[in-house]
Write an enzyme that holds these catalytic residues in place. Structure first.
Site, PDB file in Angstrom:
ATOM      1  N   GLU A  87     -63.643 -36.637 -20.171  1.00  0.00           N
ATOM      2  CA  GLU A  87     -63.807 -36.548 -18.719  1.00  0.00           C
ATOM      3  C   GLU A  87     -65.427 -37.089 -18.523  1.00  0.00           C
ATOM      4  O   GLU A  87     -66.205 -36.500 -19.092  1.00  0.00           O
ATOM      5  CB  GLU A  87     -63.553 -34.975 -18.323  1.00  0.00           C
ATOM      6  CG  GLU A  87     -63.483 -34.913 -16.799  1.00  0.00           C
ATOM      7  CD  GLU A  87     -63.016 -33.439 -16.274  1.00  0.00           C
ATOM      8  OE1 GLU A  87     -62.022 -33.043 -17.074  1.00  0.00           O
ATOM      9  OE2 GLU A  87     -63.530 -32.814 -15.387  1.00  0.00           O
ATOM     10  N   ASP A  89     -67.847 -36.382 -14.700  1.00  0.00           N
ATOM     11  CA  ASP A  89     -67.695 -35.925 -13.751  1.00  0.00           C
ATOM     12  C   ASP A  89     -68.761 -35.917 -12.711  1.00  0.00           C
ATOM     13  O   ASP A  89     -70.097 -35.756 -13.187  1.00  0.00           O
ATOM     14  CB  ASP A  89     -67.574 -34.331 -13.800  1.00  0.00           C
ATOM     15  CG  ASP A  89     -66.355 -33.681 -14.639  1.00  0.00           C
ATOM     16  OD1 ASP A  89     -65.256 -34.443 -14.468  1.00  0.00           O
ATOM     17  OD2 ASP A  89     -66.195 -32.855 -15.128  1.00  0.00           O
ATOM     18  N   GLU A  91     -69.715 -33.718  -9.394  1.00  0.00           N
ATOM     19  CA  GLU A  91     -69.143 -32.456  -8.405  1.00  0.00           C
ATOM     20  C   GLU A  91     -70.302 -32.069  -7.569  1.00  0.00           C
ATOM     21  O   GLU A  91     -71.211 -32.112  -7.855  1.00  0.00           O
ATOM     22  CB  GLU A  91     -68.939 -31.386  -9.492  1.00  0.00           C
ATOM     23  CG  GLU A  91     -67.637 -31.455 -10.301  1.00  0.00           C
ATOM     24  CD  GLU A  91     -67.350 -30.108 -11.069  1.00  0.00           C
ATOM     25  OE1 GLU A  91     -66.062 -29.769 -10.887  1.00  0.00           O
ATOM     26  OE2 GLU A  91     -68.120 -29.418 -11.785  1.00  0.00           O
TER      27      GLU A  91
END
Length: 274
Positions: A87, A89, A91
């Site tokens: 993953e 990311d 955010e």
């Protein structure tokens, strides 16, 4: 010799993406070239790419939730689908009116994350659209904000660090309530009297090696622009920009957290995180 990624090609939402949940909380504007995600006390919403990709350049223009956004998280990330997932990311953690957004990045390899870095941005991300993108190849993962590299995760397999290379990933984005942790560690709760919360999107750029979910390699490996020598490392100017972000805007870096990690992760020096 290094280079900046190719300029993203803006397309409509439906070219590369589909809604995943709460379809009625997505608004389509200007023929689908812009969308809005809506979060209210009932639900957030999200979307994902139609295809799965092994390496490439993935970009989105986003305008974050304005005003009092505490408790909300706007996420833009790549993820594979199995238990030992990879993953990548972005955010964006909302905050009270007048307090800055926090951008948290993370990289999971083989199901293991714990590589959080947090920065403040050098602009207000709620006023205008800004471009957030990932360049991912066999050599490195680079997180960009506009044209500024804010983080690099090098392929450090030789140091015993797993690297995402054989699990195709879909691209996801969502707007959701995370007031149990997002703002001041959960101390600041979402003020539902300010809802609905709206995040806006344009661009929807994907330039990747599309493969089936079960593929283990890209059939055009080595032939795409991001595979070439100039994208195996940052150049001097890009490293200067990365250092500027490190010195002026970083507020948390797992590489310097000796409470959580008494021994520094082996990739930190190579990634110039310290």
């Amino acid at each position: 010799m290094s280079a900046a990624p190719r300029k993203p090609l803006d397309v409509s939402f439906g070219r590369n993406y589909v809604p995943t949940w709460a379809f009625d909380h997505i608004n389509y504007l200007n023929g689908g070239t812009e969308i809005q995600l809506k979060l209210d006390k009932y639900t957030g919403t999200g979307f994902q790419s139609k295809g799965s990709y092994l390496f490439g350049h993935f970009s989105m223009h986003i305008k974050m939730v304005p005003g009092d956004s505490a408790g909300t998280v706007t996420a833009f990330y790549l993820s594979s689908q199995n238990s030992e997932h990879d993953e990548i990311d972005f955010e964006f953690l909302g905050n009270r009116t007048g307090q800055p957004y926090i951008l948290q990045t993370n990289v999971y390899t083989g199901g293991k994350g714990d590589r959080e870095q947090r920065i403040y941005l050098w602009f207000d991300p709620t006023k205008e659209f800004h471009t957030y993108s990932v360049l991912w190849n066999m050599y490195q993962i680079v997180f960009f904000v506009d044209d500024v590299p804010i983080r690099v995760f090098k392929n450090s397999k030789d140091l015993g660090v797993r690297y995402p290379f054989n699990q195709p990933m879909k691209i996801y984005s969502s707007l959701w309530n995370a007031d149990d942790w997002a703002t001041r560690g959960g101390l600041e709760k979402t003020d539902w009297s300010k809802s609905p919360f709206i995040a806006s999107y344009r661009g929807f750029h994907i330039d990747g090696c599309e493969e089936s979910v079960n593929a283990r390699f890209c059939k055009t490996q080595g032939k795409r622009w991001w595979d070439q020598k100039e994208f195996q490392d940052l150049d001097g100017e890009q490293y200067r920009k990365l250092k500027w972000v490190r010195q002026r805007f970083t507020i948390y870096n797992y590489c310097t957290d000796r409470v959580r990690f008494p021994t520094m992760a082996p990739e930190c020096k190579r990634d110039q995180d310290i």
